[in-house]
Scaffold this active site. Structure first.
Site, PDB file in Angstrom:
ATOM      1  N   LEU A  91       0.852  -1.190   0.000  1.00 47.21           N
ATOM      2  CA  LEU A  91       0.000   0.000   0.000  1.00 47.21           C
ATOM      3  C   LEU A  91       0.885   1.237   0.000  1.00 47.21           C
ATOM      4  CD1 LEU A  91      -2.611  -1.138   2.661  1.00 47.21           C
ATOM      5  CD2 LEU A  91      -3.070  -0.742   0.239  1.00 47.21           C
ATOM      6  N   GLU A  96     -10.503   1.686   7.153  1.00 47.65           N
ATOM      7  CA  GLU A  96     -10.466   0.484   7.992  1.00 47.65           C
ATOM      8  C   GLU A  96      -9.190   0.489   8.810  1.00 47.65           C
ATOM      9  OE1 GLU A  96     -10.335  -2.600   5.038  1.00 47.65           O
ATOM     10  OE2 GLU A  96     -12.033  -1.677   4.027  1.00 47.65           O
ATOM     11  N   LYS A 140      -5.675  -0.961   9.735  1.00 47.23           N
ATOM     12  CA  LYS A 140      -4.657  -1.745   9.036  1.00 47.23           C
ATOM     13  C   LYS A 140      -4.165  -2.798  10.021  1.00 47.23           C
ATOM     14  CE  LYS A 140      -0.655  -1.288   6.021  1.00 47.23           C
ATOM     15  NZ  LYS A 140       0.248  -2.304   6.532  1.00 47.23           N
ATOM     16  N   ASP A 185      -2.176  -5.655  11.700  1.00 52.01           N
ATOM     17  CA  ASP A 185      -0.777  -6.066  11.649  1.00 52.01           C
ATOM     18  C   ASP A 185      -0.711  -7.576  11.847  1.00 52.01           C
ATOM     19  OD1 ASP A 185       1.905  -6.043  11.488  1.00 52.01           O
ATOM     20  OD2 ASP A 185       2.268  -5.050  13.402  1.00 52.01           O
ATOM     21  N   ARG A 241       0.341 -14.431   1.250  1.00 51.12           N
ATOM     22  CA  ARG A 241       0.708 -13.377   0.312  1.00 51.12           C
ATOM     23  C   ARG A 241       1.969 -13.746  -0.471  1.00 51.12           C
ATOM     24  NH1 ARG A 241       1.996  -7.259   2.323  1.00 51.12           N
ATOM     25  NH2 ARG A 241       2.632  -6.340   0.353  1.00 51.12           N
ATOM     26  N   GLU A 277      -6.746 -10.761   6.899  1.00 55.48           N
ATOM     27  CA  GLU A 277      -5.536 -10.759   7.703  1.00 55.48           C
ATOM     28  C   GLU A 277      -5.738 -11.726   8.871  1.00 55.48           C
ATOM     29  OE1 GLU A 277      -3.464  -8.547   6.268  1.00 55.48           O
ATOM     30  OE2 GLU A 277      -1.930  -8.088   7.753  1.00 55.48           O
ATOM     31  N   TYR A 283     -11.238  -8.274   4.457  1.00 57.31           N
ATOM     32  CA  TYR A 283     -11.456  -6.866   4.106  1.00 57.31           C
ATOM     33  C   TYR A 283     -11.584  -6.609   2.616  1.00 57.31           C
ATOM     34  CZ  TYR A 283      -6.374  -7.397   3.954  1.00 57.31           C
ATOM     35  OH  TYR A 283      -5.112  -7.857   3.713  1.00 57.31           O
ATOM     36  N   LYS A 342      -9.721   3.637   1.327  1.00 60.32           N
ATOM     37  CA  LYS A 342      -9.946   3.010   0.029  1.00 60.32           C
ATOM     38  C   LYS A 342     -11.057   3.736  -0.730  1.00 60.32           C
ATOM     39  CE  LYS A 342      -8.824  -1.538   1.893  1.00 60.32           C
ATOM     40  NZ  LYS A 342      -9.340  -2.858   2.274  1.00 60.32           N
ATOM     41  N   LYS A 346      -0.130   5.496   8.302  1.00 64.14           N
ATOM     42  CA  LYS A 346       0.620   4.781   9.332  1.00 64.14           C
ATOM     43  C   LYS A 346       0.714   5.639  10.587  1.00 64.14           C
ATOM     44  CE  LYS A 346       3.345   1.606   8.189  1.00 64.14           C
ATOM     45  NZ  LYS A 346       3.366   0.137   8.263  1.00 64.14           N
ATOM     46  N   CYS A 375      24.952  20.522 -10.653  1.00 65.08           N
ATOM     47  CA  CYS A 375      25.161  19.122 -10.293  1.00 65.08           C
ATOM     48  C   CYS A 375      26.536  18.957  -9.654  1.00 65.08           C
ATOM     49  CB  CYS A 375      25.065  18.258 -11.556  1.00 65.08           C
ATOM     50  SG  CYS A 375      25.543  16.549 -11.271  1.00 65.08           S
ATOM     51  N   CYS A 396      28.777  16.831 -12.294  1.00 64.23           N
ATOM     52  CA  CYS A 396      29.174  17.269 -13.638  1.00 64.23           C
ATOM     53  C   CYS A 396      29.004  18.765 -13.837  1.00 64.23           C
ATOM     54  CB  CYS A 396      28.390  16.499 -14.698  1.00 64.23           C
ATOM     55  SG  CYS A 396      26.675  17.006 -14.788  1.00 64.23           S
ATOM     56  N   CYS A 406      19.551  16.726 -12.782  1.00 67.65           N
ATOM     57  CA  CYS A 406      20.710  17.042 -13.599  1.00 67.65           C
ATOM     58  C   CYS A 406      20.342  16.636 -15.027  1.00 67.65           C
ATOM     59  CB  CYS A 406      21.940  16.262 -13.125  1.00 67.65           C
ATOM     60  SG  CYS A 406      23.265  16.273 -14.345  1.00 67.65           S
ATOM     61  N   CYS A 417      26.130  12.440 -17.432  1.00 67.09           N
ATOM     62  CA  CYS A 417      26.606  12.768 -16.082  1.00 67.09           C
ATOM     63  C   CYS A 417      27.115  11.489 -15.407  1.00 67.09           C
ATOM     64  CB  CYS A 417      25.445  13.365 -15.288  1.00 67.09           C
ATOM     65  SG  CYS A 417      25.739  13.501 -13.526  1.00 67.09           S
TER      66      CYS A 417
HETATM   67  P1  AMP Z   1       2.277  -3.009   3.303  1.00 72.05           P
HETATM   68  O1  AMP Z   1       2.727  -4.405   3.032  1.00 72.05           O
HETATM   69  O2  AMP Z   1       2.723  -2.439   4.609  1.00 72.05           O
HETATM   70  O3  AMP Z   1       2.493  -2.093   2.133  1.00 72.05           O
HETATM   71  O4  AMP Z   1       0.683  -3.070   3.461  1.00 72.05           O
HETATM   72  C1  AMP Z   1      -0.096  -3.862   2.630  1.00 72.05           C
HETATM   73  C2  AMP Z   1      -0.723  -4.926   3.463  1.00 72.05           C
HETATM   74  O5  AMP Z   1      -1.530  -4.387   4.483  1.00 72.05           O
HETATM   75  C3  AMP Z   1      -1.670  -5.805   2.710  1.00 72.05           C
HETATM   76  O6  AMP Z   1      -1.016  -6.782   1.942  1.00 72.05           O
HETATM   77  C4  AMP Z   1      -2.459  -6.419   3.847  1.00 72.05           C
HETATM   78  O7  AMP Z   1      -1.795  -7.585   4.292  1.00 72.05           O
HETATM   79  C5  AMP Z   1      -2.340  -5.430   4.977  1.00 72.05           C
HETATM   80  N1  AMP Z   1      -3.626  -4.958   5.486  1.00 72.05           N
HETATM   81  C6  AMP Z   1      -3.977  -4.970   6.777  1.00 72.05           C
HETATM   82  N2  AMP Z   1      -5.212  -4.503   6.961  1.00 72.05           N
HETATM   83  C7  AMP Z   1      -5.699  -4.172   5.747  1.00 72.05           C
HETATM   84  C8  AMP Z   1      -6.929  -3.636   5.287  1.00 72.05           C
HETATM   85  N3  AMP Z   1      -7.929  -3.319   6.111  1.00 72.05           N
HETATM   86  N4  AMP Z   1      -7.065  -3.447   3.957  1.00 72.05           N
HETATM   87  C9  AMP Z   1      -6.064  -3.747   3.110  1.00 72.05           C
HETATM   88  N5  AMP Z   1      -4.875  -4.246   3.488  1.00 72.05           N
HETATM   89  C10 AMP Z   1      -4.680  -4.463   4.801  1.00 72.05           C
HETATM   90 ZN    ZN Z   2      25.270  15.719 -13.378  1.00 67.17          ZN
END
Ligand code: AMP
Ligand code: ZN
Length: 667
Positions: A83, A112, A114, A116, A135, A169, A217, A285, A309, A400, A403, A416, A421
């Site tokens: 993401l 939503e 995210k 972990d 994944r 997840e 999700y 989203k 984040k 630059c 160069c 540049c 270069c």
């Molecule tokens: P990243 O790998 O840090 O770029 O984040 C992408 C990953 O976030 C996705 O592959 C999902 O595994 C995870 N993820 C967790 N919660 C969500 C959510 N609600 N929607 C989409 N992705 C999510």
């Molecule tokens: Zn250069």
């Protein structure tokens, strides 16, 4: 006493048990436990007596089996991407404006948590859970179906014959983690790792003992428009109606609801420590699924989603020096060197400052005391100037450093403009030979430096016509080093077209996009050029490619410089087309990594052996490491053989190799 079961009654009993399981998992049991156990045992006994009739979605599969399951690879139907990230609500708004502009539409967003955890894709075919796949690298994951079936809340069978891919997840609640981890001899660092370790157990019965959970999700439902969800919210409703567990926190925002969106971010940030599961941010989203398709994705992330984040730990330090680096595209990036400081467990010394605007917005000068962080817990960033010691903001250079060409401002960045270069030339070379691209390990930064300084190489194609013997006598370039260089170049000629194409360094044309193009049947560079010239719109039919990507490809690939480079590399013997899928020799060596050493009777030069490996989808590297699975050792094999033996890498003789090729099996 009930009547003995037959195929039909066993099936309805299985269905009934699934309902009971779901209700139980949702905390509203429908029958006493004893009654449940009795029904369950009855079905199990019948299945044991009629093993061939057992249904793949049978509730008895939830308790797992003691059979050892390994994890075959499975290629995702839609790549699981990363993401794009933001770290402040203001960045979310910038993204929102950009996205609204791209689509020319008023955008409704969902938000939503995210999670972990571990991302997982559940593939349903006509209502039956067919496979669950991790994944992996985003393109190919491992099938962990038997293990996932032990998660009580994953429906094994749907009420409707839907064919769809469901993303979610898998996670382990914090309290369960604390309890389980306390019992382990080698505790895990966090719930995520414990969950990951569990999902990869070979015995699904062991998985069943860990209370893993899942929130889904995303659903990609197959079917004609009208019969499938047209918004993300509808997709989530469909998932809920089929009994999938969903994270209860969902925000929906219309374009005028920016204060509400900010309040949601604040509320979720405050909630985070109180949640039963770990989250590391929020995901915004685009709700409208047709707009998502229109927006498409880069090779790295979809353009219709953004991860916000949470703040990461900060530290305080002093900026000692600021220098600028010139990248392979000529882009100039200022970098601060700070007094080494600890942030979230690692020492930070160098921090990118992105561009002139960034420095000016901070008002940053040499000697200033600053707050630094690691964004997304990874990338160091200067957050603010805490105390100013400098007289003035650091003056951005006009020329630059490599160069002395006058820099040009394009968008937010300076470039540049000089194509020859030295910094750009070296950057392009380093990218091309780098790990994950052409993997020419013998060509490290110092070697490239010498090649450029000696005037032997001024672009990537020169590597293939260069007379390395002319380096003899240059300090550090003995017979051995020169032989390694030649070997690296020979190896590059065996790399498949996909690798060559992604190594050219054309913006946006990374591995993921290359793969999409190949899957779409564009199997050669000439074919790609022709498509981009004659019928670029046809690429819109490729799932995952949007108008923006096509435009970038058109302007970046169809340039005289790129076309000329490609022509010279092709003339030098690099692969500029992929074998048609049917003719690809086989995948007998897929997933194996080979190093080839010594000399051979049947394969002279030894690149012939390397070609055989690549043709069978194996990977070839030039040095033995922990990732090497096989060493093909000819006569005179020396240090590589020793290293292979020390690391327990499988050593294969020429004779065995020939047998293997004839049998098409795997050692
Ligand atoms: P990243 O790998 O840090 O770029 O984040 C992408 C990953 O976030 C996705 O592959 C999902 O595994 C995870 N993820 C967790 N919660 C969500 C959510 N609600 N929607 C989409 N992705 C999510
Ligand atoms: Zn250069």
């Amino acid at each position: 006493m009930m009547l003995p079961l037959n195929t039909e009654t066993a099936q309805s009993l299985a269905r009934r048990l699934l309902e009971l399981q779901t209700a139980y998992a949702q905390g509203r049991p429908l029958v006493p436990d004893l009654e449940y156990d009795r029904l369950f045992d009855e079905l199990k006994a019948w299945e044991e007596a009629n093993p061939t009739l057992r249904l793949s979605w049978s509730p008895t599969q939830r308790v797992g089996s003691d059979l050892s399951a390994d994890f075959p690879e499975f290629r995702h139907t839609v790549p699981v991407l990363s993401l794009d990230k933001a770290y402040a609500p203001s960045e979310v708004f910038v993204w929102l404006d950009k996205t609204a502009k791209l689509t020319n539409q008023v955008l409704t967003l969902t938000a939503e948590q995210k999670m972990d955890g571990l991302s997982l894709v559940l593939y349903y075919k006509e209502g039956i859970l067919e496979r669950a796949v991790t994944r992996g690298d985003g393109t190919t994951g491992n099938e962990v179906t038997a293990n996932v079936k032990t998660l009580a809340t994953v429906p094994l069978r749907l009420s409707r014959p839907l064919t769809m891919a469901v993303r979610g997840e898998v996670f382990l609640p914090k309290s369960d983690f604390a309890r389980l981890n306390a019992e382990l001899a080698e505790p895990y660092a966090n719930p995520r790792n414990l969950a990951a370790g569990t999902l990869r157990r070979v015995k699904s019965a062991e998985v069943a003992r860990v209370p893993l959970r899942i929130f889904v999700y995303e659903a990609f439902v197959a079917g004609p428009a009208g019969s499938v969800p047209s918004t993300h919210r509808q997709a989530l409703e469909l998932l809920a109606s089929e009994g999938f567990p969903l994270n209860p926190h969902l925000g929906v925002f219309t374009p005028d609801q920016r204060p509400e969106l900010e309040a949601f971010v604040a509320a979720q940030t405050a909630l985070r420590p109180t949640l039963e599961w770990e989250i590391d941010g929020l995901v915004f989203k685009v709700d409208d699924l047709a707009l998502r398709d229109e927006l498409g994705a880069t090779g790295h992330h979809p353009r219709w989603a953004l991860a916000f984040k949470f703040e990461s730990p900060q530290a305080q330090t002093v900026v000692e020096e600021i220098t600028v680096q010139v990248g392979r595209t000529g882009r100039v990036t200022p970098v601060a060197k700070v007094k080494p400081a600890q942030v979230g467990g690692t020492t930070v010394t160098f921090i990118t400052l992105h561009n002139r605007d960034y420095i000016e917005t901070l008002g940053l000068g040499l000697g200033d005391e600053v707050a630094i962080s690691r964004r997304g817990d990874v990338i160091p960033a200067v957050e603010e100037v805490l105390e100013r010691h400098s007289e003035m903001v650091w003056p951005f250079p006009e020329t630059c450093p490599d160069c002395t060409s006058t820099l040009e401002l394009r968008g937010a960045h300076h470039f540049c403009p000089n194509p020859v270069c030295p910094a750009q030339v070296k950057g392009k070379l380093a990218f091309f030979v780098g790990r994950g691209q052409m993997d020419m390990e013998s060509l490290g930064p110092e070697t490239l430096e010498v090649l450029v300084a000696q005037g032997l190489v001024s672009d990537v194609a020169d590597l293939f016509t260069c007379d390395f013997d002319r380096l003899l006598g240059v300090p550090g370039f003995g017979d051995k080093k020169i032989a390694a260089l030649k070997e690296g170049v020979a190896l590059a000629r065996t790399r498949p077209y996909a690798t060559v194409l992604a190594s050219l360094g054309v913006p946006d044309l990374g591995k993921k996009l290359v793969e999409l193009l190949l899957n779409a049947g564009i199997l050669s560079f000439d074919g790609l050029v022709e498509t981009l010239r004659e019928r670029p719109a046809s690429l819109l039919e490729v799932h995952g490619i949007g108008p923006k990507t096509i435009e970038t490809l058109g302007t970046e690939l169809l340039t005289p410089a790129v076309l000329d480079l490609a022509a010279r590399l092709k003339a030098a013997g690099l692969a500029f087309d992929a074998p048609p899928p049917a003719a690809a020799a086989s995948a007998a060596l897929a997933g194996t990594t080979w190093c080839v050493t010594g000399s051979f009777a049947a394969f002279n030069p030894r690149s012939l052996a390397e070609e055989e490996i690549v043709k069978r989808s194996g990977k070839v590297v030039s040095a033995v490491s922990g990732k090497t699975t096989h060493l093909l050792a000819g006569t005179g094999a020396g240090s590589k053989l020793e290293k292979a033996l020390a690391l327990g890498v499988k050593v294969v003789s020429e004779e065995e190799f020939v047998t293997l090729l004839n049998e098409e099996g795997i050692v």
